[in-house]
Design a protein around this motif. Sequence first.
Motif, PDB file in Angstrom:
ATOM      1  N   GLY A  57       0.731  -1.313   0.026  1.00  0.00           N
ATOM      2  CA  GLY A  57       0.228  -0.180   0.089  1.00  0.00           C
ATOM      3  C   GLY A  57       0.655   1.427  -0.029  1.00  0.00           C
ATOM      4  O   GLY A  57       0.618   2.316  -0.670  1.00  0.00           O
ATOM      5  N   GLY A  58       1.925   1.313   0.828  1.00  0.00           N
ATOM      6  CA  GLY A  58       2.853   2.296   0.881  1.00  0.00           C
ATOM      7  C   GLY A  58       3.407   2.476  -0.506  1.00  0.00           C
ATOM      8  O   GLY A  58       3.819   3.793  -0.820  1.00  0.00           O
ATOM      9  N   ALA A  59       3.845   1.368  -1.464  1.00  0.00           N
ATOM     10  CA  ALA A  59       4.452   1.782  -2.893  1.00  0.00           C
ATOM     11  C   ALA A  59       3.399   2.255  -3.489  1.00  0.00           C
ATOM     12  O   ALA A  59       3.943   3.398  -4.499  1.00  0.00           O
ATOM     13  CB  ALA A  59       4.674   0.340  -3.090  1.00  0.00           C
ATOM     14  N   ALA A  60       2.060   2.078  -3.525  1.00  0.00           N
ATOM     15  CA  ALA A  60       1.185   2.713  -4.350  1.00  0.00           C
ATOM     16  C   ALA A  60       0.908   4.158  -3.981  1.00  0.00           C
ATOM     17  O   ALA A  60       0.856   4.901  -4.879  1.00  0.00           O
ATOM     18  CB  ALA A  60      -0.224   1.865  -4.321  1.00  0.00           C
ATOM     19  N   ALA A  61       0.955   4.430  -2.603  1.00  0.00           N
ATOM     20  CA  ALA A  61       0.587   5.866  -2.222  1.00  0.00           C
ATOM     21  C   ALA A  61       2.014   6.627  -2.733  1.00  0.00           C
ATOM     22  O   ALA A  61       1.793   7.703  -3.159  1.00  0.00           O
ATOM     23  CB  ALA A  61       0.588   5.792  -0.622  1.00  0.00           C
ATOM     24  N   ALA A  62       3.130   6.066  -2.567  1.00  0.00           N
ATOM     25  CA  ALA A  62       4.102   6.754  -2.993  1.00  0.00           C
ATOM     26  C   ALA A  62       4.332   7.184  -4.466  1.00  0.00           C
ATOM     27  O   ALA A  62       4.706   8.124  -4.937  1.00  0.00           O
ATOM     28  CB  ALA A  62       5.435   5.681  -2.862  1.00  0.00           C
ATOM     29  N   ASP A  63       3.889   6.088  -5.416  1.00  0.00           N
ATOM     30  CA  ASP A  63       3.869   6.381  -6.645  1.00  0.00           C
ATOM     31  C   ASP A  63       2.656   7.436  -7.062  1.00  0.00           C
ATOM     32  O   ASP A  63       2.754   8.197  -7.938  1.00  0.00           O
ATOM     33  CB  ASP A  63       3.350   4.897  -7.457  1.00  0.00           C
ATOM     34  N   ARG A  65       1.788   9.781  -5.041  1.00  0.00           N
ATOM     35  CA  ARG A  65       2.435  11.300  -4.782  1.00  0.00           C
ATOM     36  C   ARG A  65       3.432  11.674  -5.847  1.00  0.00           C
ATOM     37  O   ARG A  65       3.584  12.832  -6.009  1.00  0.00           O
ATOM     38  CB  ARG A  65       3.048  10.910  -3.648  1.00  0.00           C
ATOM     39  N   ALA A  66       4.385  10.808  -6.369  1.00  0.00           N
ATOM     40  CA  ALA A  66       5.209  11.070  -7.401  1.00  0.00           C
ATOM     41  C   ALA A  66       4.548  11.458  -8.576  1.00  0.00           C
ATOM     42  O   ALA A  66       5.054  12.386  -9.218  1.00  0.00           O
ATOM     43  CB  ALA A  66       6.279   9.807  -7.528  1.00  0.00           C
ATOM     44  N   ALA A  67       3.519  10.764  -8.903  1.00  0.00           N
ATOM     45  CA  ALA A  67       2.911  11.271 -10.025  1.00  0.00           C
ATOM     46  C   ALA A  67       2.218  12.658 -10.022  1.00  0.00           C
ATOM     47  O   ALA A  67       2.224  13.581 -10.964  1.00  0.00           O
ATOM     48  CB  ALA A  67       1.407  10.390 -10.265  1.00  0.00           C
ATOM     49  N   CYS A  68       1.888  12.936  -8.655  1.00  0.00           N
ATOM     50  CA  CYS A  68       1.453  14.387  -8.440  1.00  0.00           C
ATOM     51  C   CYS A  68       2.362  15.139  -8.451  1.00  0.00           C
ATOM     52  O   CYS A  68       2.318  16.373  -8.905  1.00  0.00           O
ATOM     53  CB  CYS A  68       0.580  14.375  -7.137  1.00  0.00           C
ATOM     54  N   GLY A  69       3.557  14.804  -7.943  1.00  0.00           N
ATOM     55  CA  GLY A  69       4.876  15.693  -8.164  1.00  0.00           C
ATOM     56  C   GLY A  69       5.422  16.133  -9.491  1.00  0.00           C
ATOM     57  O   GLY A  69       5.522  17.141  -9.811  1.00  0.00           O
ATOM     58  N   LEU A  99       3.410   6.655 -13.514  1.00  0.00           N
ATOM     59  CA  LEU A  99       3.393   6.434 -12.027  1.00  0.00           C
ATOM     60  C   LEU A  99       2.031   6.508 -11.592  1.00  0.00           C
ATOM     61  O   LEU A  99       1.548   5.632 -10.656  1.00  0.00           O
ATOM     62  CB  LEU A  99       4.098   7.569 -11.507  1.00  0.00           C
ATOM     63  N   SER A 100       0.848   7.080 -12.214  1.00  0.00           N
ATOM     64  CA  SER A 100      -0.331   7.230 -11.817  1.00  0.00           C
ATOM     65  C   SER A 100      -0.865   5.594 -11.928  1.00  0.00           C
ATOM     66  O   SER A 100      -1.757   5.254 -11.563  1.00  0.00           O
ATOM     67  CB  SER A 100      -0.921   8.309 -12.202  1.00  0.00           C
ATOM     68  N   ALA A 101      -0.528   5.343 -13.325  1.00  0.00           N
ATOM     69  CA  ALA A 101      -1.016   4.007 -13.704  1.00  0.00           C
ATOM     70  C   ALA A 101      -0.618   2.819 -12.411  1.00  0.00           C
ATOM     71  O   ALA A 101      -1.159   2.044 -12.194  1.00  0.00           O
ATOM     72  CB  ALA A 101      -0.449   3.737 -14.957  1.00  0.00           C
ATOM     73  N   SER A 102       0.785   3.016 -12.160  1.00  0.00           N
ATOM     74  CA  SER A 102       1.170   2.051 -11.270  1.00  0.00           C
ATOM     75  C   SER A 102       0.802   2.334  -9.978  1.00  0.00           C
ATOM     76  O   SER A 102       0.178   1.142  -9.156  1.00  0.00           O
ATOM     77  CB  SER A 102       2.872   2.462 -11.054  1.00  0.00           C
ATOM     78  N   ALA A 103       0.360   3.512  -9.602  1.00  0.00           N
ATOM     79  CA  ALA A 103      -0.227   3.509  -8.229  1.00  0.00           C
ATOM     80  C   ALA A 103      -1.752   2.806  -8.436  1.00  0.00           C
ATOM     81  O   ALA A 103      -2.200   2.282  -7.364  1.00  0.00           O
ATOM     82  CB  ALA A 103      -0.598   5.083  -7.833  1.00  0.00           C
ATOM     83  N   ALA A 104      -2.266   3.260  -9.614  1.00  0.00           N
ATOM     84  CA  ALA A 104      -3.915   2.654  -9.602  1.00  0.00           C
ATOM     85  C   ALA A 104      -3.711   0.846  -9.490  1.00  0.00           C
ATOM     86  O   ALA A 104      -4.637   0.471  -9.002  1.00  0.00           O
ATOM     87  CB  ALA A 104      -4.441   3.095 -10.793  1.00  0.00           C
ATOM     88  N   ALA A 105      -2.759   0.574 -10.203  1.00  0.00           N
ATOM     89  CA  ALA A 105      -2.556  -1.085 -10.095  1.00  0.00           C
ATOM     90  C   ALA A 105      -2.338  -1.432  -8.663  1.00  0.00           C
ATOM     91  O   ALA A 105      -2.841  -2.467  -8.444  1.00  0.00           O
ATOM     92  CB  ALA A 105      -1.425  -1.581 -11.055  1.00  0.00           C
ATOM     93  N   GLY A 106      -1.844  -0.722  -8.052  1.00  0.00           N
ATOM     94  CA  GLY A 106      -1.389  -1.329  -6.547  1.00  0.00           C
ATOM     95  C   GLY A 106      -2.449  -0.867  -5.590  1.00  0.00           C
ATOM     96  O   GLY A 106      -2.596  -1.460  -4.602  1.00  0.00           O
TER      97      GLY A 106
END
Length: 148
Positions: A57-63, A65-69, A99-106
């Motif tokens: 879950g932390g990895a998806a949240a980090a992705d 945040r990185a997408a938003c950055g 990164l947003s796609a990665s976050a959504a996958a996680g």
Amino acid sequence: MQPQQPSTFAPTSTSSEQPGTRIRTVVLSLVAGLVLGAAGMGAVWAMNADSNSPVAGGAAAADARAACGALDGFDPEKYTAKGSAGEVALNRYAAAGALSASAAAGDPRYKELAQTIRRSQERHAQVFTFDTLVKKDLAKAREICLAL
């Protein structure tokens, strides 16, 4: 000149090991180290593979945040600029999508962010400009980011 006599000195091995034994020992040690290392990494990976774990879950949240950055630093006006400014804009826009796609996958909580950024990118690929629809999706994605 006199012809030289052949030498009667023959090299003798001072080691009691057979030739190749030392090499075989080193190779077997390396193989054993690789097998043990791979087994250890496999065990760590298997323990962290649970999608309900805080690490996943932390990895998806980090992705997310990185997408938003990346999206925050993206300036559509510089997208077609020559040189490094254009490269930065292009790469930030692409990174926000990846990164947003990665976050959504996680984590499905980030699905809307990924869909909004992807929709803006698909529209941009169709019209080759940042028209009102692309800018509308970018604004929505930035709003989603503020809520994270």
